[in-house]
Design a protein around this motif. Structure first.
Motif, PDB file in Angstrom:
ATOM      1  N   MET A  20      90.267 -38.346   8.619  1.00 23.46           N
ATOM      2  CA  MET A  20      91.179 -39.255   7.916  1.00 23.46           C
ATOM      3  C   MET A  20      92.615 -38.733   7.956  1.00 23.46           C
ATOM      4  N   GLY A  21      92.788 -37.432   7.796  1.00 25.01           N
ATOM      5  CA  GLY A  21      94.125 -36.850   7.866  1.00 25.01           C
ATOM      6  C   GLY A  21      94.757 -37.067   9.229  1.00 25.01           C
ATOM      7  N   ALA A  22      93.962 -36.932  10.301  1.00 21.54           N
ATOM      8  CA  ALA A  22      94.495 -37.108  11.648  1.00 21.54           C
ATOM      9  C   ALA A  22      94.947 -38.548  11.886  1.00 21.54           C
ATOM     10  N   ILE A  23      94.145 -39.521  11.442  1.00 19.19           N
ATOM     11  CA  ILE A  23      94.546 -40.914  11.650  1.00 19.19           C
ATOM     12  C   ILE A  23      95.762 -41.261  10.793  1.00 19.19           C
ATOM     13  N   GLN A  24      95.785 -40.787   9.564  1.00 15.42           N
ATOM     14  CA  GLN A  24      96.934 -41.079   8.703  1.00 15.42           C
ATOM     15  C   GLN A  24      98.199 -40.404   9.220  1.00 15.42           C
ATOM     16  N   ALA A  25      98.086 -39.204   9.758  1.00 13.89           N
ATOM     17  CA  ALA A  25      99.247 -38.532  10.341  1.00 13.89           C
ATOM     18  C   ALA A  25      99.709 -39.279  11.589  1.00 13.89           C
ATOM     19  N   GLY A  26      98.752 -39.828  12.362  1.00 14.33           N
ATOM     20  CA  GLY A  26      99.114 -40.596  13.546  1.00 14.33           C
ATOM     21  C   GLY A  26      99.850 -41.879  13.205  1.00 14.33           C
ATOM     22  N   VAL A  27      99.468 -42.521  12.105  1.00 14.69           N
ATOM     23  CA  VAL A  27     100.090 -43.782  11.705  1.00 14.69           C
ATOM     24  C   VAL A  27     101.382 -43.541  10.929  1.00 14.69           C
ATOM     25  N   LEU A  28     101.342 -42.646   9.952  1.00 15.97           N
ATOM     26  CA  LEU A  28     102.486 -42.426   9.068  1.00 15.97           C
ATOM     27  C   LEU A  28     103.440 -41.345   9.548  1.00 15.97           C
ATOM     28  N   GLY A  29     102.966 -40.458  10.404  1.00 18.77           N
ATOM     29  CA  GLY A  29     103.752 -39.311  10.834  1.00 18.77           C
ATOM     30  C   GLY A  29     103.169 -38.043  10.241  1.00 18.77           C
ATOM     31  N   SER A  30     103.424 -36.922  10.872  1.00 22.42           N
ATOM     32  CA  SER A  30     102.819 -35.660  10.444  1.00 22.42           C
ATOM     33  C   SER A  30     103.619 -34.937   9.372  1.00 22.42           C
ATOM     34  N   GLY A  31     104.695 -35.547   8.903  1.00 25.33           N
ATOM     35  CA  GLY A  31     105.530 -34.926   7.872  1.00 25.33           C
ATOM     36  C   GLY A  31     104.972 -35.103   6.476  1.00 25.33           C
ATOM     37  N   ASN A  32     105.807 -34.799   5.502  1.00 24.57           N
ATOM     38  CA  ASN A  32     105.455 -34.924   4.087  1.00 24.57           C
ATOM     39  C   ASN A  32     106.303 -36.041   3.501  1.00 24.57           C
ATOM     40  N   TYR A  33     105.639 -37.018   2.890  1.00 25.65           N
ATOM     41  CA  TYR A  33     106.335 -38.213   2.439  1.00 25.65           C
ATOM     42  C   TYR A  33     105.990 -38.567   1.002  1.00 25.65           C
ATOM     43  N   LEU A  34     106.997 -38.973   0.265  1.00 24.42           N
ATOM     44  CA  LEU A  34     106.812 -39.550  -1.055  1.00 24.42           C
ATOM     45  C   LEU A  34     106.734 -41.054  -0.853  1.00 24.42           C
ATOM     46  N   LEU A  35     105.682 -41.673  -1.363  1.00 28.59           N
ATOM     47  CA  LEU A  35     105.524 -43.112  -1.239  1.00 28.59           C
ATOM     48  C   LEU A  35     106.144 -43.812  -2.440  1.00 28.59           C
ATOM     49  N   ALA A  36     106.624 -45.023  -2.219  1.00 25.14           N
ATOM     50  CA  ALA A  36     107.229 -45.803  -3.292  1.00 25.14           C
ATOM     51  C   ALA A  36     106.160 -46.240  -4.290  1.00 25.14           C
ATOM     52  N   ASN A  37     106.585 -46.405  -5.532  1.00 25.37           N
ATOM     53  CA  ASN A  37     105.715 -47.002  -6.541  1.00 25.37           C
ATOM     54  C   ASN A  37     105.542 -48.481  -6.208  1.00 25.37           C
ATOM     55  N   ALA A  38     104.635 -49.143  -6.902  1.00 27.57           N
ATOM     56  CA  ALA A  38     104.382 -50.566  -6.671  1.00 27.57           C
ATOM     57  C   ALA A  38     105.649 -51.403  -6.850  1.00 27.57           C
ATOM     58  N   ASP A  39     106.581 -50.964  -7.711  1.00 32.02           N
ATOM     59  CA  ASP A  39     107.820 -51.717  -7.938  1.00 32.02           C
ATOM     60  C   ASP A  39     108.925 -51.351  -6.950  1.00 32.02           C
ATOM     61  N   GLY A  40     108.609 -50.487  -5.971  1.00 30.80           N
ATOM     62  CA  GLY A  40     109.584 -50.091  -4.955  1.00 30.80           C
ATOM     63  C   GLY A  40     110.432 -48.885  -5.330  1.00 30.80           C
ATOM     64  N   SER A  41     110.297 -48.379  -6.546  1.00 29.15           N
ATOM     65  CA  SER A  41     111.078 -47.216  -6.978  1.00 29.15           C
ATOM     66  C   SER A  41     110.379 -45.928  -6.552  1.00 29.15           C
ATOM     67  N   TYR A  42     111.152 -44.854  -6.551  1.00 32.06           N
ATOM     68  CA  TYR A  42     110.607 -43.544  -6.209  1.00 32.06           C
ATOM     69  C   TYR A  42     110.660 -42.639  -7.434  1.00 32.06           C
ATOM     70  N   PRO A  43     109.552 -41.988  -7.761  1.00 31.12           N
ATOM     71  CA  PRO A  43     109.557 -41.059  -8.896  1.00 31.12           C
ATOM     72  C   PRO A  43     110.372 -39.821  -8.549  1.00 31.12           C
ATOM     73  N   THR A  44     110.927 -39.179  -9.565  1.00 34.27           N
ATOM     74  CA  THR A  44     111.702 -37.963  -9.339  1.00 34.27           C
ATOM     75  C   THR A  44     111.223 -36.841 -10.253  1.00 34.27           C
TER      76      THR A  44
END
Length: 182
Positions: A20-44
């Motif tokens: 699962m990690g390999a496929i997700q890295a292939g789709v999203l990229g191999s970096g480290n990413y913060l995903l947006a909340n459902a409302d589009g904001s980013y937690p800090t």
């Protein structure tokens, strides 16, 4: 056998976190990413006080591994010293034991106090995608000037959508492309 049909029925449990990690890295990229909340904001990440970091609810992808902070957490940081500067790094520490059980925990890597410009501590090398058992994912830099703790500095990229553009059709001299959020 060197070829596995990961998403097919194999007669036994065969889908691993590495798959699962390999496929997700292939789709999203191999970096480290913060995903947006459902409302589009980013937690800090914020400071509660001079010795406590507040990590809010957040969703992350770390080298293909999806991680969720489901409730706010408090992580301690050591006090500063009068007349000295220091940078600490808040990390998520990935660990895989000898039974291949994986876990994440928060850890602060403490920098070296200095009377001049503060430097980040060395983050130990490692890659989940390469099979390393211990990997540190930097989340935020905590700048400390004397006994005053500054505002945490985000150290990861954000991801709002999987793609900014997608080629929908490209044949016979005709090209259709969608640009923007999907």
């Amino acid at each position: 056998m060197t070829v596995n049909l990961i998403t097919g029925k194999g007669g036994s449990l065969h889908v691993t976190s590495g798959d699962m990690g390999a496929i997700q890295a292939g789709v999203l990229g191999s970096g480290n990413y913060l995903l947006a909340n459902a409302d589009g904001s980013y937690p800090t990440v914020t400071m509660k006080d001079a010795n406590n970091i507040n990590v809010p609810v957040m969703n992350l992808v770390l080298a293909g591994r999806y991680a969720r902070v489901t409730a706010a957490e408090t992580v301690q940081v050591a006090s500063g010293e009068s007349g000295k500067n220091r940078n600490d790094i808040l990390c998520l520490k990935y660990a895989r034991d000898d039974k291949n059980v994986e876990s994440l925990s928060f850890e602060v890597l403490q920098g070296t106090p200095s009377t001049s410009t503060a430097a980040d501590p060395t983050i130990p090398a490692g890659s989940v995608l390469n099979g390393d058992a211990t990997v540190y994912f930097p989340i935020a830099r905590i700048p400390i000037t004397g006994i005053t703790v500054g505002t945490p500095v985000q150290l990861f990229s954000t991801r709002n959508a999987l793609w900014d553009s997608v080629t929908l059709y490209n044949a016979k001299g005709f090209f259709v492309q969608r640009v923007g959020m999907m």
